[in-house]
Design a protein around this motif. Structure first.
Motif, PDB file in Angstrom:
ATOM      1  N   ASP A   1       0.814  -1.210   0.000  1.00  0.00           N
ATOM      2  CA  ASP A   1       0.000   0.000   0.000  1.00  0.00           C
ATOM      3  C   ASP A   1       0.850   1.263   0.000  1.00  0.00           C
ATOM      4  O   ASP A   1       0.385   2.331  -0.387  1.00  0.00           O
ATOM      5  CB  ASP A   1      -0.900   0.018   1.247  1.00  0.00           C
ATOM      6  CG  ASP A   1      -1.811  -1.198   1.319  1.00  0.00           C
ATOM      7  OD1 ASP A   1      -2.749  -1.259   0.509  1.00  0.00           O
ATOM      8  OD2 ASP A   1      -1.580  -2.071   2.177  1.00  0.00           O
ATOM      9  N   LEU A   2       2.084   1.131   0.456  1.00  0.00           N
ATOM     10  CA  LEU A   2       2.970   2.285   0.554  1.00  0.00           C
ATOM     11  C   LEU A   2       4.408   1.834   0.330  1.00  0.00           C
ATOM     12  O   LEU A   2       4.779   0.725   0.722  1.00  0.00           O
ATOM     13  CB  LEU A   2       2.840   2.926   1.952  1.00  0.00           C
ATOM     14  CG  LEU A   2       3.720   4.136   2.260  1.00  0.00           C
ATOM     15  CD1 LEU A   2       3.159   5.368   1.567  1.00  0.00           C
ATOM     16  CD2 LEU A   2       3.784   4.378   3.759  1.00  0.00           C
ATOM     17  N   GLU A   3       5.182   2.684  -0.322  1.00  0.00           N
ATOM     18  CA  GLU A   3       6.603   2.386  -0.522  1.00  0.00           C
ATOM     19  C   GLU A   3       7.431   3.537   0.045  1.00  0.00           C
ATOM     20  O   GLU A   3       7.131   4.712  -0.179  1.00  0.00           O
ATOM     21  CB  GLU A   3       6.925   2.212  -1.999  1.00  0.00           C
ATOM     22  CG  GLU A   3       8.397   1.893  -2.243  1.00  0.00           C
ATOM     23  CD  GLU A   3       8.704   1.610  -3.705  1.00  0.00           C
ATOM     24  OE1 GLU A   3       9.890   1.467  -4.040  1.00  0.00           O
ATOM     25  OE2 GLU A   3       7.751   1.556  -4.510  1.00  0.00           O
ATOM     26  N   ILE A   4       8.449   3.188   0.811  1.00  0.00           N
ATOM     27  CA  ILE A   4       9.386   4.174   1.340  1.00  0.00           C
ATOM     28  C   ILE A   4      10.766   3.866   0.773  1.00  0.00           C
ATOM     29  O   ILE A   4      11.288   2.773   0.971  1.00  0.00           O
ATOM     30  CB  ILE A   4       9.425   4.143   2.883  1.00  0.00           C
ATOM     31  CG1 ILE A   4       8.063   4.547   3.455  1.00  0.00           C
ATOM     32  CG2 ILE A   4      10.517   5.069   3.411  1.00  0.00           C
ATOM     33  CD1 ILE A   4       7.994   4.521   4.965  1.00  0.00           C
ATOM     34  N   GLU A   5      11.312   4.804   0.041  1.00  0.00           N
ATOM     35  CA  GLU A   5      12.621   4.625  -0.583  1.00  0.00           C
ATOM     36  C   GLU A   5      13.664   5.475   0.139  1.00  0.00           C
ATOM     37  O   GLU A   5      13.438   6.647   0.425  1.00  0.00           O
ATOM     38  CB  GLU A   5      12.578   5.018  -2.061  1.00  0.00           C
ATOM     39  CG  GLU A   5      11.898   3.986  -2.945  1.00  0.00           C
ATOM     40  CD  GLU A   5      12.143   4.281  -4.420  1.00  0.00           C
ATOM     41  OE1 GLU A   5      12.791   5.299  -4.729  1.00  0.00           O
ATOM     42  OE2 GLU A   5      11.681   3.487  -5.256  1.00  0.00           O
ATOM     43  N   ILE A   6      14.813   4.863   0.405  1.00  0.00           N
ATOM     44  CA  ILE A   6      15.928   5.567   1.044  1.00  0.00           C
ATOM     45  C   ILE A   6      17.106   5.555   0.075  1.00  0.00           C
ATOM     46  O   ILE A   6      17.575   4.480  -0.330  1.00  0.00           O
ATOM     47  CB  ILE A   6      16.338   4.885   2.365  1.00  0.00           C
ATOM     48  CG1 ILE A   6      15.124   4.728   3.282  1.00  0.00           C
ATOM     49  CG2 ILE A   6      17.432   5.680   3.065  1.00  0.00           C
ATOM     50  CD1 ILE A   6      15.391   3.894   4.507  1.00  0.00           C
TER      51      ILE A   6
ATOM     52  N   ASN B   1      18.297  10.459   1.601  1.00  0.00           N
ATOM     53  CA  ASN B   1      16.996  11.082   1.370  1.00  0.00           C
ATOM     54  C   ASN B   1      15.915  10.011   1.535  1.00  0.00           C
ATOM     55  O   ASN B   1      16.109   8.859   1.114  1.00  0.00           O
ATOM     56  CB  ASN B   1      16.901  11.685  -0.033  1.00  0.00           C
ATOM     57  CG  ASN B   1      17.809  12.892  -0.191  1.00  0.00           C
ATOM     58  OD1 ASN B   1      17.815  13.775   0.663  1.00  0.00           O
ATOM     59  ND2 ASN B   1      18.569  12.921  -1.273  1.00  0.00           N
ATOM     60  N   ILE B   2      14.798  10.378   2.126  1.00  0.00           N
ATOM     61  CA  ILE B   2      13.732   9.406   2.372  1.00  0.00           C
ATOM     62  C   ILE B   2      12.451   9.917   1.731  1.00  0.00           C
ATOM     63  O   ILE B   2      11.934  10.976   2.080  1.00  0.00           O
ATOM     64  CB  ILE B   2      13.505   9.195   3.885  1.00  0.00           C
ATOM     65  CG1 ILE B   2      14.827   8.821   4.567  1.00  0.00           C
ATOM     66  CG2 ILE B   2      12.461   8.124   4.127  1.00  0.00           C
ATOM     67  CD1 ILE B   2      14.726   8.776   6.071  1.00  0.00           C
ATOM     68  N   LEU B   3      11.947   9.163   0.773  1.00  0.00           N
ATOM     69  CA  LEU B   3      10.733   9.527   0.064  1.00  0.00           C
ATOM     70  C   LEU B   3       9.687   8.439   0.275  1.00  0.00           C
ATOM     71  O   LEU B   3       9.947   7.262   0.016  1.00  0.00           O
ATOM     72  CB  LEU B   3      11.020   9.698  -1.431  1.00  0.00           C
ATOM     73  CG  LEU B   3       9.826  10.136  -2.290  1.00  0.00           C
ATOM     74  CD1 LEU B   3       9.388  11.553  -1.917  1.00  0.00           C
ATOM     75  CD2 LEU B   3      10.178  10.060  -3.776  1.00  0.00           C
ATOM     76  N   ALA B   4       8.514   8.844   0.759  1.00  0.00           N
ATOM     77  CA  ALA B   4       7.409   7.902   0.969  1.00  0.00           C
ATOM     78  C   ALA B   4       6.295   8.237  -0.008  1.00  0.00           C
ATOM     79  O   ALA B   4       5.900   9.400  -0.132  1.00  0.00           O
ATOM     80  CB  ALA B   4       6.903   7.996   2.399  1.00  0.00           C
TER      81      ALA B   4
ATOM     82  N   ARG C   1       0.190  10.121  -4.201  1.00  0.00           N
ATOM     83  CA  ARG C   1       0.524  10.919  -3.032  1.00  0.00           C
ATOM     84  C   ARG C   1       1.935  10.583  -2.584  1.00  0.00           C
ATOM     85  O   ARG C   1       2.329   9.420  -2.624  1.00  0.00           O
ATOM     86  CB  ARG C   1      -0.454  10.654  -1.885  1.00  0.00           C
ATOM     87  CG  ARG C   1      -1.886  11.093  -2.159  1.00  0.00           C
ATOM     88  CD  ARG C   1      -2.759  10.865  -0.939  1.00  0.00           C
ATOM     89  NE  ARG C   1      -4.121  11.281  -1.168  1.00  0.00           N
ATOM     90  CZ  ARG C   1      -5.085  11.227  -0.254  1.00  0.00           C
ATOM     91  NH1 ARG C   1      -4.804  10.769   0.953  1.00  0.00           N
ATOM     92  NH2 ARG C   1      -6.307  11.610  -0.533  1.00  0.00           N
ATOM     93  N   HIS C   2       2.655  11.602  -2.155  1.00  0.00           N
ATOM     94  CA  HIS C   2       3.998  11.332  -1.671  1.00  0.00           C
ATOM     95  C   HIS C   2       4.429  12.442  -0.712  1.00  0.00           C
ATOM     96  O   HIS C   2       3.826  13.517  -0.671  1.00  0.00           O
ATOM     97  CB  HIS C   2       4.995  11.239  -2.841  1.00  0.00           C
ATOM     98  CG  HIS C   2       5.237  12.542  -3.526  1.00  0.00           C
ATOM     99  ND1 HIS C   2       4.410  13.014  -4.511  1.00  0.00           N
ATOM    100  CD2 HIS C   2       6.219  13.479  -3.347  1.00  0.00           C
ATOM    101  CE1 HIS C   2       4.861  14.192  -4.924  1.00  0.00           C
ATOM    102  NE2 HIS C   2       5.953  14.503  -4.241  1.00  0.00           N
ATOM    103  N   VAL C   3       5.457  12.179   0.060  1.00  0.00           N
ATOM    104  CA  VAL C   3       6.008  13.165   0.972  1.00  0.00           C
ATOM    105  C   VAL C   3       7.475  12.831   1.208  1.00  0.00           C
ATOM    106  O   VAL C   3       7.864  11.664   1.218  1.00  0.00           O
ATOM    107  CB  VAL C   3       5.240  13.189   2.313  1.00  0.00           C
ATOM    108  CG1 VAL C   3       5.411  11.891   3.066  1.00  0.00           C
ATOM    109  CG2 VAL C   3       5.690  14.367   3.184  1.00  0.00           C
TER     110      VAL C   3
END
Length: 260
Positions: free
Chosen positions: A218-223, A227-230, A237-239
């Motif tokens: 349902d959600l992906e968080i990339e590091i 830098n951390i992008l969710a 949607r992203h932040v």
């Protein structure tokens, strides 16, 4: 998840309108009540040859929605003919209050399927993104089966909105989150994964070389490069997560919920 069970008995309105049934005012009044056209209801009621209390009751019907106290307040109108139906609603409340998973609301101003049903009618709503969606509607229709079987017998039926139901069920499911990183920032990824699991999500840590199956999450968080992008897997949607998100646990959780 918040839910509501709305109850009514069509016999309350049928009893009130019995004195005008067959007159020229019956159909227009019934339609005005269904539409909740307050101006038209007031206009038609002014012509009804019924006592003042009954007129007041009909005028207030569209607004009659509330908890069990609503049924007690109706006594002030002194309409004895509807007491058996009010008592039946009270009995249902007494027998189901302890086992009901939702708030029981009496909606005497709901007149859908007024002619079709013969007694109790009910609707079930669940909260979904700050609004309520109907997932089930039904009621008694004791006069239907005689048309097909030749026998008079009680019957109850309901319809389920599968689209709204599936949306409601998904709210109960634990959200799955994919945390992607390279080996050099795995410590940060482990910290995020642990935090997400403590929040009640199912978080999975995947190294950059692993196959990514976005449709399963349902959600992906990339590091990457610290830098951390969710972002949601549909990319709508992203932040960008910053030090503030990790200093303030509530802010971190609110940001994740916002994206989901």
């Amino acid at each position: 998840i918040n839910s509501q069970i709305h109850l009514n008995d069509v016999n309350i309105l049928k009893t009130l309108l019995s004195k005008v049934h067959g007159s020229q005012l019956y159909v227009p009044l019934k339609q005005a009540l269904i539409r909740k056209d307050l101006t038209e209801i007031e206009n038609i009621v002014s012509y009804l040859k019924i006592d003042k209390k009954r007129k007041e009751f009909v005028l207030n019907l569209p607004f009659m929605r509330g908890n069990i106290s609503l049924l007690n307040e109706i006594d002030r109108y002194g309409i004895k003919e509807i007491n058996p139906f009010l008592s039946n609603l009270q009995k249902i409340h007494e027998e189901t209050e302890s086992i009901s998973m939702g708030e029981i609301i009496f909606d005497l101003g709901e007149f859908r399927s007024f002619e079709y049903h013969s007694g109790i009618i009910f609707d079930v709503f669940v909260e979904n993104k700050n609004s309520y969606s109907e997932i089930l509607t039904g009621g008694r229709y004791d006069n239907l089966l005689i048309n097909y079987t030749g026998m008079q017998m009680p019957a109850t039926g309901f319809a389920i909105d599968l689209f709204n139901l599936s949306a409601a069920v998904s709210l109960f499911m634990v959200k799955k989150i994919m945390v992607c990183c390279e080996i050099y920032n795995i410590d940060m990824a482990l910290n995020i994964t642990d935090r997400l699991n403590r929040m009640g999500y199912k978080a999975f840590l995947l190294l950059g070389s692993d196959a990514r199956r976005e449709k399963d999450f349902d959600l992906e968080i990339e590091i990457y490069n610290n830098n951390i992008l969710a972002f949601s897997t549909n990319k709508k949607r992203h932040v960008k997560l910053t030090d503030k998100h990790f200093e303030d646990l509530k802010l971190f959780e609110e940001s994740v919920k916002e994206i989901l």
